[in-house]
Design an enzyme around this catalytic site. Sequence first.
Site, PDB file in Angstrom:
ATOM      1  N   GLY A 144       0.846  -1.192   0.000  1.00 41.80           N
ATOM      2  CA  GLY A 144       0.000   0.000   0.000  1.00 41.80           C
ATOM      3  C   GLY A 144       0.882   1.242   0.000  1.00 41.80           C
ATOM      4  O   GLY A 144       2.081   1.165  -0.305  1.00 41.80           O
ATOM      5  N   ASP A 158      -8.159  -0.775   1.578  1.00 43.72           N
ATOM      6  CA  ASP A 158      -8.713   0.571   1.728  1.00 43.72           C
ATOM      7  C   ASP A 158      -9.026   1.252   0.386  1.00 43.72           C
ATOM      8  O   ASP A 158      -9.773   2.224   0.355  1.00 43.72           O
ATOM      9  CB  ASP A 158      -7.743   1.468   2.507  1.00 43.72           C
ATOM     10  CG  ASP A 158      -7.361   0.892   3.853  1.00 43.72           C
ATOM     11  OD1 ASP A 158      -8.177   0.130   4.409  1.00 43.72           O
ATOM     12  OD2 ASP A 158      -6.265   1.186   4.344  1.00 43.72           O
ATOM     13  N   ARG A 206     -33.650  -2.497  17.391  1.00 38.35           N
ATOM     14  CA  ARG A 206     -32.465  -1.794  17.878  1.00 38.35           C
ATOM     15  C   ARG A 206     -31.811  -0.986  16.765  1.00 38.35           C
ATOM     16  O   ARG A 206     -32.041  -1.230  15.588  1.00 38.35           O
ATOM     17  CB  ARG A 206     -31.408  -2.809  18.326  1.00 38.35           C
ATOM     18  CG  ARG A 206     -31.667  -3.430  19.647  1.00 38.35           C
ATOM     19  CD  ARG A 206     -30.644  -4.525  19.884  1.00 38.35           C
ATOM     20  NE  ARG A 206     -30.834  -5.079  21.218  1.00 38.35           N
ATOM     21  CZ  ARG A 206     -30.331  -6.236  21.617  1.00 38.35           C
ATOM     22  NH1 ARG A 206     -29.616  -6.970  20.788  1.00 38.35           N
ATOM     23  NH2 ARG A 206     -30.537  -6.657  22.842  1.00 38.35           N
ATOM     24  N   MET A 262     -13.303  -0.659   8.301  1.00 38.68           N
ATOM     25  CA  MET A 262     -11.940  -0.141   8.091  1.00 38.68           C
ATOM     26  C   MET A 262     -11.894   0.826   6.906  1.00 38.68           C
ATOM     27  O   MET A 262     -12.912   1.091   6.265  1.00 38.68           O
ATOM     28  CB  MET A 262     -10.985  -1.299   7.856  1.00 38.68           C
ATOM     29  CG  MET A 262     -10.548  -2.001   9.123  1.00 38.68           C
ATOM     30  SD  MET A 262      -9.329  -3.276   8.740  1.00 38.68           S
ATOM     31  CE  MET A 262      -8.734  -3.655  10.387  1.00 38.68           C
ATOM     32  N   ARG A 266     -26.618  -0.970  19.836  1.00 35.22           N
ATOM     33  CA  ARG A 266     -25.423  -1.815  19.992  1.00 35.22           C
ATOM     34  C   ARG A 266     -24.395  -1.398  18.944  1.00 35.22           C
ATOM     35  O   ARG A 266     -24.758  -0.934  17.873  1.00 35.22           O
ATOM     36  CB  ARG A 266     -25.753  -3.295  19.765  1.00 35.22           C
ATOM     37  CG  ARG A 266     -26.723  -3.877  20.765  1.00 35.22           C
ATOM     38  CD  ARG A 266     -26.016  -4.184  22.091  1.00 35.22           C
ATOM     39  NE  ARG A 266     -26.886  -4.934  22.969  1.00 35.22           N
ATOM     40  CZ  ARG A 266     -27.749  -4.379  23.822  1.00 35.22           C
ATOM     41  NH1 ARG A 266     -27.863  -3.056  23.879  1.00 35.22           N
ATOM     42  NH2 ARG A 266     -28.495  -5.126  24.602  1.00 35.22           N
ATOM     43  N   LEU A 322     -11.522  -8.997  10.211  1.00 31.02           N
ATOM     44  CA  LEU A 322     -12.289  -9.942   9.369  1.00 31.02           C
ATOM     45  C   LEU A 322     -12.310  -9.430   7.928  1.00 31.02           C
ATOM     46  O   LEU A 322     -12.358 -10.208   6.977  1.00 31.02           O
ATOM     47  CB  LEU A 322     -13.731 -10.052   9.870  1.00 31.02           C
ATOM     48  CG  LEU A 322     -13.956 -10.887  11.122  1.00 31.02           C
ATOM     49  CD1 LEU A 322     -15.409 -10.774  11.564  1.00 31.02           C
ATOM     50  CD2 LEU A 322     -13.583 -12.335  10.853  1.00 31.02           C
TER      51      LEU A 322
END
Length: 361
Positions: free
Chosen positions: A117, A143, A178, A185, A279, A286
């Site tokens: 990168g 990214d 909820r 990321m 939450r 991952l």
Amino acid sequence: MKPTIRRIAVNTGGGDAPGLNAVIRAVVLSGLRRGWQVVGIRKGYLGLLDEAEDGLIALDESTVRGITHLGGTILGTSNRGNPFELPDDEGRPVDRGPQVAESFHRHGLDALVAIGGDGSLTIANRFYREFGLPVIGVPKTIDNDLEATEATFGFDTAVATATDAIDKLHPTAQSHERVMVVELMGRYAGWIALHAGVAGTADVVLIPEIPFDLESVCDKIRRREANGQHFSIVVVAEGAVPEGGEHVFQTYGHGQKRLGGMAEKVAEEIRRRTGKETRHLVLGHLQRGGQPTARDRLLSLRFGAAAVRLAEAGEFGKMVALSAGGIRAVSLDEATRRVRTVPLDSDLLQTARDLGTCLGD
Ligand code: F6P
């Protein structure tokens, strides 16, 4: 003029990304077909400093068989392995660049395919500019934030993983009525959050390029509530910032700072302002794991083969890049000049607005 090449090296630096092994395979097979030897440098540049001499591994057909679909990198990697600032036992940075360059020549290497990168490619460019090492860059990062290429490999897989996670949050958010806030990321660019957020039909998507107003986020949740939709999915890029606010970082060993923690702050504020049960979760690494998608595998294989063609032509100090569906060579200077962020006039941002997604502004 075409250089005489007998032996080339390949390395992988910085955070891993799905597709690294496919690039390695393409480099190895393309190099072997030209009658060259190919070696892998372990852990970025660290293998060249390895006194035990096992920092380099010979790569042949058998070592790269059956790895195209595997995540990670068979060469290992490090994002604390900048040889120009390598920490000593007390954590003080030491410049070991000259030793790397000397080791490169001592091992009889005629070219280096550096897969990385912006950090790793900046290092590769220093070796090219300051030591004259014959370097070719291959753009890697989930990214997708590298200037001069329309895509980096690893991004498509990360978006697929993140979209799958958002899909899985929907039924639990709906069942419990909820608000679920998920942090993705991407450092200072919102590519993963925007793509996964729109594909996963999130109600709110917060990206670094658009500082957010929490009242606008809460209004969206209240409007959904008033319409009988008693749950909401909020995607927060790790680099997102509130208007007039700051990035949130986590500190790891040796005082290393990494972006992270904005989802928790956003969730807490939403709960406080709307009274909704909320939450948060951080999807984290991952997004860097798993098998590369077919699209990432193809991009990786194309990049690896193109890098070998560039080496053969003696086009050093360049990086392979995706451009208008084809592969072109761009200078490493151009490639590492700045972070590529989401343009505010991008079609996908406009699409999100047209669909009623709240972008926090
Ligand atoms: O650059 C890739 C990336 O996964 C970023 O999205 C993230 O901020 C960072 O690396 C995490 O780094 P580390 O692996 O050191 O936790």
